[in-house]
Design a protein around this motif. Structure first.
Motif, PDB file in Angstrom:
ATOM      1  N   LEU A 190       0.822  -1.205   0.000  1.00  0.00           N
ATOM      2  CA  LEU A 190       0.000   0.000   0.000  1.00  0.00           C
ATOM      3  C   LEU A 190       0.859   1.259   0.000  1.00  0.00           C
ATOM      4  CD1 LEU A 190      -2.524  -1.256   2.693  1.00  0.00           C
ATOM      5  CD2 LEU A 190      -2.819  -1.296   0.203  1.00  0.00           C
ATOM      6  N   MET A 191       0.553   2.170  -0.894  1.00  0.00           N
ATOM      7  CA  MET A 191       1.294   3.432  -0.983  1.00  0.00           C
ATOM      8  C   MET A 191       1.124   4.230   0.300  1.00  0.00           C
ATOM      9  SD  MET A 191       0.528   4.526  -4.942  1.00  0.00           S
ATOM     10  CE  MET A 191       0.649   6.226  -4.478  1.00  0.00           C
ATOM     11  N   THR A 192       2.249   4.817   0.739  1.00  0.00           N
ATOM     12  CA  THR A 192       2.215   5.678   1.910  1.00  0.00           C
ATOM     13  C   THR A 192       3.353   6.683   1.847  1.00  0.00           C
ATOM     14  OG1 THR A 192       2.264   5.784   4.327  1.00  0.00           O
ATOM     15  CG2 THR A 192       3.545   4.021   3.307  1.00  0.00           C
ATOM     16  N   GLU A 193       3.105   7.854   2.344  1.00  0.00           N
ATOM     17  CA  GLU A 193       4.136   8.889   2.404  1.00  0.00           C
ATOM     18  C   GLU A 193       4.868   8.879   3.738  1.00  0.00           C
ATOM     19  OE1 GLU A 193       2.396  12.639   1.433  1.00  0.00           O
ATOM     20  OE2 GLU A 193       1.805  11.967  -0.555  1.00  0.00           O
ATOM     21  N   VAL A 194       4.364   8.116   4.698  1.00  0.00           N
ATOM     22  CA  VAL A 194       4.931   8.155   6.047  1.00  0.00           C
ATOM     23  C   VAL A 194       5.745   6.910   6.389  1.00  0.00           C
ATOM     24  CG1 VAL A 194       3.187   9.745   6.930  1.00  0.00           C
ATOM     25  CG2 VAL A 194       2.791   7.284   7.061  1.00  0.00           C
ATOM     26  N   GLY A 195       6.044   6.074   5.423  1.00  0.00           N
ATOM     27  CA  GLY A 195       6.858   4.887   5.661  1.00  0.00           C
ATOM     28  C   GLY A 195       8.335   5.204   5.576  1.00  0.00           C
ATOM     29  N   LYS A 196       9.153   4.196   5.651  1.00  0.00           N
ATOM     30  CA  LYS A 196      10.609   4.309   5.630  1.00  0.00           C
ATOM     31  C   LYS A 196      11.119   5.030   4.388  1.00  0.00           C
ATOM     32  CE  LYS A 196      14.717   1.370   5.702  1.00  0.00           C
ATOM     33  NZ  LYS A 196      15.198  -0.013   5.815  1.00  0.00           N
ATOM     34  N   TYR A 197      10.438   4.863   3.249  1.00  0.00           N
ATOM     35  CA  TYR A 197      10.917   5.421   1.993  1.00  0.00           C
ATOM     36  C   TYR A 197      10.231   6.720   1.584  1.00  0.00           C
ATOM     37  CZ  TYR A 197      13.334   1.030   1.796  1.00  0.00           C
ATOM     38  OH  TYR A 197      14.142  -0.027   2.103  1.00  0.00           O
ATOM     39  N   GLY A 198       9.392   7.263   2.455  1.00  0.00           N
ATOM     40  CA  GLY A 198       8.758   8.545   2.174  1.00  0.00           C
ATOM     41  C   GLY A 198       7.796   8.477   0.998  1.00  0.00           C
ATOM     42  N   PRO A 199       7.510   9.629   0.368  1.00  0.00           N
ATOM     43  CA  PRO A 199       6.572   9.654  -0.754  1.00  0.00           C
ATOM     44  C   PRO A 199       6.967   8.659  -1.849  1.00  0.00           C
ATOM     45  CG  PRO A 199       7.104  11.882  -0.068  1.00  0.00           C
ATOM     46  CD  PRO A 199       8.034  10.960   0.678  1.00  0.00           C
ATOM     47  N   GLY A 200       6.006   7.895  -2.300  1.00  0.00           N
ATOM     48  CA  GLY A 200       6.249   6.895  -3.320  1.00  0.00           C
ATOM     49  C   GLY A 200       6.561   5.516  -2.762  1.00  0.00           C
ATOM     50  N   GLY A 201       6.844   5.444  -1.464  1.00  0.00           N
ATOM     51  CA  GLY A 201       7.128   4.161  -0.832  1.00  0.00           C
ATOM     52  C   GLY A 201       5.842   3.378  -0.573  1.00  0.00           C
ATOM     53  N   ARG A 202       6.012   2.124  -0.246  1.00  0.00           N
ATOM     54  CA  ARG A 202       4.867   1.259   0.037  1.00  0.00           C
ATOM     55  C   ARG A 202       5.092   0.499   1.340  1.00  0.00           C
ATOM     56  NH1 ARG A 202       1.504   0.508  -4.498  1.00  0.00           N
ATOM     57  NH2 ARG A 202       2.371   1.484  -6.350  1.00  0.00           N
ATOM     58  N   ALA A 203       4.005   0.245   2.024  1.00  0.00           N
ATOM     59  CA  ALA A 203       4.020  -0.567   3.232  1.00  0.00           C
ATOM     60  C   ALA A 203       3.386  -1.910   2.895  1.00  0.00           C
ATOM     61  CB  ALA A 203       3.243   0.127   4.353  1.00  0.00           C
ATOM     62  N   LEU A 204       4.083  -2.988   3.244  1.00  0.00           N
ATOM     63  CA  LEU A 204       3.570  -4.330   2.972  1.00  0.00           C
ATOM     64  C   LEU A 204       2.722  -4.817   4.140  1.00  0.00           C
ATOM     65  CD1 LEU A 204       6.857  -5.971   1.648  1.00  0.00           C
ATOM     66  CD2 LEU A 204       4.945  -5.091   0.301  1.00  0.00           C
ATOM     67  N   TYR A 205       1.535  -5.301   3.838  1.00  0.00           N
ATOM     68  CA  TYR A 205       0.638  -5.860   4.843  1.00  0.00           C
ATOM     69  C   TYR A 205       0.117  -7.206   4.359  1.00  0.00           C
ATOM     70  CZ  TYR A 205       0.574  -1.525   7.456  1.00  0.00           C
ATOM     71  OH  TYR A 205       0.949  -0.443   8.216  1.00  0.00           O
ATOM     72  N   GLY A 206       0.032  -8.165   5.284  1.00  0.00           N
ATOM     73  CA  GLY A 206      -0.479  -9.476   4.935  1.00  0.00           C
ATOM     74  C   GLY A 206      -1.371 -10.022   6.030  1.00  0.00           C
ATOM     75  N   PRO A 207      -2.232 -10.969   5.681  1.00  0.00           N
ATOM     76  CA  PRO A 207      -3.200 -11.496   6.650  1.00  0.00           C
ATOM     77  C   PRO A 207      -2.524 -12.230   7.802  1.00  0.00           C
ATOM     78  CG  PRO A 207      -3.259 -12.773   4.620  1.00  0.00           C
ATOM     79  CD  PRO A 207      -2.343 -11.621   4.377  1.00  0.00           C
ATOM     80  N   ARG A 208      -3.077 -12.049   8.962  1.00  0.00           N
ATOM     81  CA  ARG A 208      -2.625 -12.741  10.164  1.00  0.00           C
ATOM     82  C   ARG A 208      -3.176 -14.164  10.116  1.00  0.00           C
ATOM     83  NH1 ARG A 208      -3.808  -9.702  15.725  1.00  0.00           N
ATOM     84  NH2 ARG A 208      -2.323  -8.277  14.750  1.00  0.00           N
ATOM     85  N   ASN A 209      -2.344 -15.156  10.385  1.00  0.00           N
ATOM     86  CA  ASN A 209      -2.783 -16.552  10.304  1.00  0.00           C
ATOM     87  C   ASN A 209      -4.001 -16.849  11.173  1.00  0.00           C
ATOM     88  OD1 ASN A 209      -0.847 -17.322   8.431  1.00  0.00           O
ATOM     89  ND2 ASN A 209       0.636 -17.854  10.005  1.00  0.00           N
ATOM     90  N   ALA A 210      -3.980 -16.415  12.404  1.00  0.00           N
ATOM     91  CA  ALA A 210      -5.065 -16.737  13.334  1.00  0.00           C
ATOM     92  C   ALA A 210      -6.310 -15.881  13.119  1.00  0.00           C
ATOM     93  CB  ALA A 210      -4.577 -16.584  14.768  1.00  0.00           C
ATOM     94  N   ASN A 211      -6.158 -14.749  12.433  1.00  0.00           N
ATOM     95  CA  ASN A 211      -7.285 -13.831  12.248  1.00  0.00           C
ATOM     96  C   ASN A 211      -7.082 -13.042  10.951  1.00  0.00           C
ATOM     97  OD1 ASN A 211      -9.348 -11.998  12.395  1.00  0.00           O
ATOM     98  ND2 ASN A 211      -8.787 -11.169  14.382  1.00  0.00           N
ATOM     99  N   PRO A 212      -7.486 -13.598   9.799  1.00  0.00           N
ATOM    100  CA  PRO A 212      -7.205 -12.948   8.517  1.00  0.00           C
ATOM    101  C   PRO A 212      -7.937 -11.625   8.287  1.00  0.00           C
ATOM    102  CG  PRO A 212      -8.552 -14.911   8.204  1.00  0.00           C
ATOM    103  CD  PRO A 212      -8.165 -14.875   9.645  1.00  0.00           C
TER     104      PRO A 212
END
Length: 88
Positions: free
Chosen positions: A56-78
């Motif tokens: 997901l695109m985000t400006e507040v992640g490690k890479y600033g504008p244009g960077g993306r944050a990776l998110y994935g489903p939790r095994n016990a609670n998707p």
């Protein structure tokens, strides 16, 4: 869905008159990382996409504008998607 009704949806504009979840849509809760606490609308996503998660695109992640944050489903609670790191 009722537990989500007062939450903010990812990609809703700050000046949006109603940035909350909409009835008839399906959401996942983002946990940790730069988008912690937001909901992502997954309405219409297929099973494979829901299992893979999203960059997901985000400006507040490690890479600033244009960077993306990776998110994935939790095994016990998707319904909850955990932060897996940032990418450029």
């Amino acid at each position: 869905m009722s537990e989500f009704m007062q939450r903010r949806v990812y990609r809703a504009d700050h000046d949006d008159s109603d940035p909350r979840p909409q009835w008839g849509h399906e959401y996942r809760e983002l946990v940790g990382g730069p988008l912690d606490g937001l909901l992502v609308d997954v309405t219409g996503w297929d099973t494979e996409e829901l299992v893979e998660g999203a960059a997901l695109m985000t400006e507040v992640g490690k890479y600033g504008p244009g960077g993306r944050a990776l998110y994935g489903p939790r095994n016990a609670n998707p319904i909850k998607w955990d932060w897996e790191g940032d990418i450029p």
